[in-house]
Scaffold this motif. Structure first.
Motif, short mmCIF file in Angstrom:
data_model
loop_
_atom_site.label_atom_id
_atom_site.label_comp_id
_atom_site.label_asym_id
_atom_site.label_seq_id
_atom_site.Cartn_x
_atom_site.Cartn_y
_atom_site.Cartn_z
N PRO A 1 0.89 31.77 79.46
CA PRO A 1 0.08 31.51 80.54
C PRO A 1 0.69 31.03 81.73
O PRO A 1 0.08 31.57 83.00
N ILE B 1 -5.74 29.18 84.74
CA ILE B 1 -5.14 29.68 83.42
C ILE B 1 -6.12 29.22 82.31
O ILE B 1 -6.30 30.04 81.27
N TYR C 1 0.47 33.13 85.24
CA TYR C 1 -0.37 32.64 86.43
C TYR C 1 0.47 32.82 87.72
O TYR C 1 0.25 33.30 88.71
#
Length: 212
Positions: free
Chosen positions: A94, A143, A98
């Protein structure tokens, strides 16, 4: 008829996955680059994102697979429309996702484009934002959207029809899932952040034949 539904967000290796699926015979594969090449289709995609399911079949006519935006935001509708299709959820760490997304698809830097294309993209972008793909959220909230989306797909798709997949895994799990032979060619790679920005700008400004 769509046979493979890519449910993963953009920047999870979807450009590589698109090429891989096409090499395996699941082509053409719809990707956000198709929308940018054919901006008039944003009218239909906007309608679909706003709840008009009848808009999807004409948009996907001729495609055997989908990956990336905007299709990944409509994975649930697509699984109902194409119940025999298999679902590939491309994922990524994640935080790394991002950072890559913020430098590319979530960038707030202005892009040069013809006014008519900008006019078409505005309601399309608003419709994607309403589905959760927003540029104005904090890192933590973005996220969270990413993780929640992935969790929803895993909870909503029959496990027998779902592959949770990282492109770094290469051919083996993808080919096994799709009952396809492993090609005698390296797994496609490319579309890093710098290449992405350059290609999007070129596509919007001049049009290009391939999105890498």
């Amino acid at each position: 008829m769509v046979q493979v539904i890519g449910a993963g967000f953009g920047r999870t290796g979807t450009a590589s996955l698109k090429r891989a699926l096409e090499l395996l015979g699941f082509g053409p594969c719809h990707h956000m680059s198709e929308v940018l090449k054919q901006p008039q289709t944003t009218v239909g995609w906007t309608a679909a994102l706003n709840g008009d399911r009848t808009a999807l079949p004409p948009l996907l006519e001729g495609y055997k697979a989908t990956v990336d935006f905007p299709g990944c935001l409509l994975w649930r509708e697509m699984t109902e429309l194409y119940p025999d299709a298999k679902v590939v959820l491309s994922v990524r760490d994640p935080k790394k996702w991002y950072d890559s997304a913020r430098a590319t698809i979530l960038s707030t830097e202005p892009r040069e484009m013809p006014q008519d294309i900008a006019t078409l993209l505005r309601p399309f972008s608003e419709a994607m934002a309403a589905r959760g793909f927003r540029r104005d959220l904090s890192e933590a909230d973005t996220i969270e959207v990413f993780n929640r989306h992935n969790e929803s797909v895993q909870a909503g798709v029959d496990p027998r029809k779902l592959l949770v997949y990282e492109v770094s895994q290469g051919w083996a799990p993808l080919c096994e899932f799709l009952d396809a032979e492993v090609p005698d060619t390296p797994f496609p790679r490319g579309n890093d952040s710098a290449s992405f920005r350059e290609n999007v700008n070129r596509l919007l400004k001049d049009g290009i034949d391939d999105f890498v």
